[in-house]
Design a protein around this motif. Structure first.
Motif, mmCIF file in Angstrom:
data_model
loop_
_atom_site.group_PDB
_atom_site.id
_atom_site.type_symbol
_atom_site.label_atom_id
_atom_site.label_comp_id
_atom_site.label_asym_id
_atom_site.label_seq_id
_atom_site.Cartn_x
_atom_site.Cartn_y
_atom_site.Cartn_z
ATOM 1 N N UNK A 66 16.261 -17.537 -5.483
ATOM 2 C CA UNK A 66 15.155 -16.581 -5.170
ATOM 3 C C UNK A 66 14.828 -16.766 -3.809
ATOM 4 N N UNK A 67 14.592 -15.636 -3.003
ATOM 5 C CA UNK A 67 14.404 -15.573 -1.680
ATOM 6 C C UNK A 67 13.263 -14.660 -1.469
ATOM 7 N N UNK A 68 12.286 -15.119 -0.596
ATOM 8 C CA UNK A 68 11.046 -14.414 -0.211
ATOM 9 C C UNK A 68 10.808 -14.602 1.451
ATOM 10 N N UNK A 69 10.590 -13.420 1.689
ATOM 11 C CA UNK A 69 10.129 -13.562 3.318
ATOM 12 C C UNK A 69 8.788 -12.495 3.483
ATOM 13 N N UNK A 70 7.974 -12.870 4.376
ATOM 14 C CA UNK A 70 6.815 -12.309 4.535
ATOM 15 C C UNK A 70 6.420 -12.280 5.719
ATOM 16 N N UNK A 71 5.955 -11.115 6.380
ATOM 17 C CA UNK A 71 5.688 -10.826 7.784
ATOM 18 C C UNK A 71 4.615 -10.023 7.872
ATOM 19 N N UNK A 72 3.828 -9.926 9.030
ATOM 20 C CA UNK A 72 2.854 -8.994 9.041
ATOM 21 C C UNK A 72 3.117 -7.708 8.524
ATOM 22 N N UNK A 73 4.102 -7.087 8.713
ATOM 23 C CA UNK A 73 4.136 -5.727 8.270
ATOM 24 C C UNK A 73 5.142 -5.374 7.273
#
Length: 444
Positions: A66-73
């Motif tokens: 599993x891979x998750x990436x979270x940024x402001x937009x």
């Protein structure tokens, strides 16, 4: 092979690690999760056949990423899994080794004040009877592959006029099946809408929807559905919201070159009222279907959440041209205990599958923490599928024990028992399983 009750426990532990990665990634950056599970399961008459089948032994080693990436937009989520399976049972002589249960999911969401963009892709290959809990598919054999793509764009969210466009593709392919009703199919959908931001309390939409379903059956059936609609979301007061949609649907079903056309209304009217605790709602809906004809449904509901309990209730009545009038409803209660949890589900619904079908289900589940490292759980459910051609009843029971071996390793074991009565007769199936799993996560 269909599993029951708590027999899913080991896989759920790995799935939870993957699904929780999105929430944990809210802190920002990239998070990667590797999952490993080995599961041994012994079951007798796992397909609930009449006469009863033999004993099936399966050892399954599942790997997941599993891979998750979270940024402001924007947010990105990706997961992939597969399993090496060794099985000795009724499907063939000796022990068979296969690699299967492949699953890939990708979702991407990007949002700025003026626009939103979503994209999704999925792939899954597994045994046919693992895809849903339909009681009619308990003894289906073979494999099924699902592939899907979807995208959606909404613009003009900060303007008085905006637009939304969406499209999706889905295909289903079967291999080595014996059921003649399982046919390959592809479905394409598209929609476009103009959004009118009239005020802070009123939003209107005018749009078109289209779908095409191609089925690879003897009649090479093709179904085209077109819908034109206008909708309004309006805040009548600080507590009361209105959601209304008026549409007209046209369906064309082509079989062996012959076209059958069905037209009719597609509308809904819903009210939601904010109460001191939770919300109350009412919904009236009219739909038109090429097979079933016109259906009218009215429901009232109540949702509330307290520190100790969560309750969701729906009660309604539905009427169709083919099936007549039926009572429908659903009650879901979740209650937090000092050292565990208790859940209750009651539901009754109707559907159309070449004939009117009424389904009912009652389920109760209970879990208790024995200590900081161990917990136990019980599941009990009753399901009924009532149609003119066949009446199916099934009772499922599961008991499980979960233990945290170390900070990273977990043990999950349990038993299950299913009893089924249908047109073929009476069948029973006991199951015993044990699994050990671990997840590794890090931030690069």
């Amino acid at each position: 092979m269909r599993r029951s009750g708590l027999a899913f426990g080991g896989f759920c532990a790995v799935s939870a690690a993957l699904s929780s990665s999105a929430a944990l990634a809210q802190d920002g950056g990239v998070r990667i999760v590797f999952g490993l599970e080995n599961r041994l399961e012994i079951s007798r008459n796992d397909r609930l056949a009449v006469p009863a089948g033999g004993t099936n032994i399966r050892d399954e080693t599942r790997l997941s990423l599993g891979l998750s990436s979270s940024r402001e937009i924007d947010q990105l989520e990706f997961s992939a899994s597969g399993a090496l399976i060794a099985e000795n049972g009724t499907d063939g002589p000796g022990t068979q080794f296969t690699f299967g249960r492949e699953a890939i999911d990708l979702t991407y969401h990007r949002e700025i004040p003026a626009a939103v963009f979503d994209f999704g892709a999925s792939y899954r290959n597994d045994d046919v009877d693992e895809f849903d809990d339909d009681l009619t598919g308990i003894d289906e054999t073979g494999t099924r592959t699902d592939t899907g793509l979807s995208t959606r764009l909404e613009t003009g969210r900060t303007s008085s006029v905006g637009f939304a466009l969406g499209a999706s593709y889905r295909s289903t392919d079967y291999q080595d099946t014996t059921d003649p009703d399982l046919n390959d199919s592809t479905e394409v959908t598209a929609d476009v809408a103009m959004i009118l931001h009239a005020s802070e309390v009123a939003t209107g939409r005018v749009g078109l929807r289209f779908s095409r379903l191609d089925e690879d059956d003897l009649a090479t059936t093709r179904t085209d559905t077109r819908t034109a609609y206008a909708a309004l979301d309006y805040s009548l007061s600080e507590r009361l919201d209105l959601a209304a949609e008026i549409g007209y649907v046209e369906s064309e079903v082509e079989e062996l070159g012959v076209i059958d056309r069905t037209t009719g209304p597609d509308l809904s009217l819903g009210l939601t009222y904010d109460m001191p605790v939770g919300t109350a709602l009412a919904l009236f809906r009219i739909t038109t279907d090429a097979d079933e004809g016109q259906r009218e449904t009215f429901e009232i509901g109540r949702d509330l959440e307290t520190p100790a309990a969560t309750i969701s209730a729906r009660l309604g009545v539905t009427h169709a041209d083919v099936g007549g009038t039926d009572l429908i409803g659903r009650l879901q209660i979740g209650y937090a205990l000092p050292d565990g949890a208790l859940g209750l589900t009651l539901e009754r619904g109707t559907s159309y599958d070449d004939e009117p079908v009424t389904t009912s289900r009652a389920a109760i589940n209970w879990s208790k923490s024995v200590n900081e490292l161990s917990s136990i759980s019980l599941d009990l459910s009753y399901e009924l599928r009532d149609a003119a051609s066949e009446r199916i009843e099934q009772v499922s029971f599961g008991a499980g024990y979960q233990h945290k071996l170390t900070a990273d390793w977990a043990l999950d074991t349990g038993v299950g028992y299913r009893i089924r009565n249908d047109g073929d007769g009476h069948a029973e199936s006991p199951t015993l399983f044990v699994s050990i799993s671990r997840s590794f996560d890090f931030r690069p």
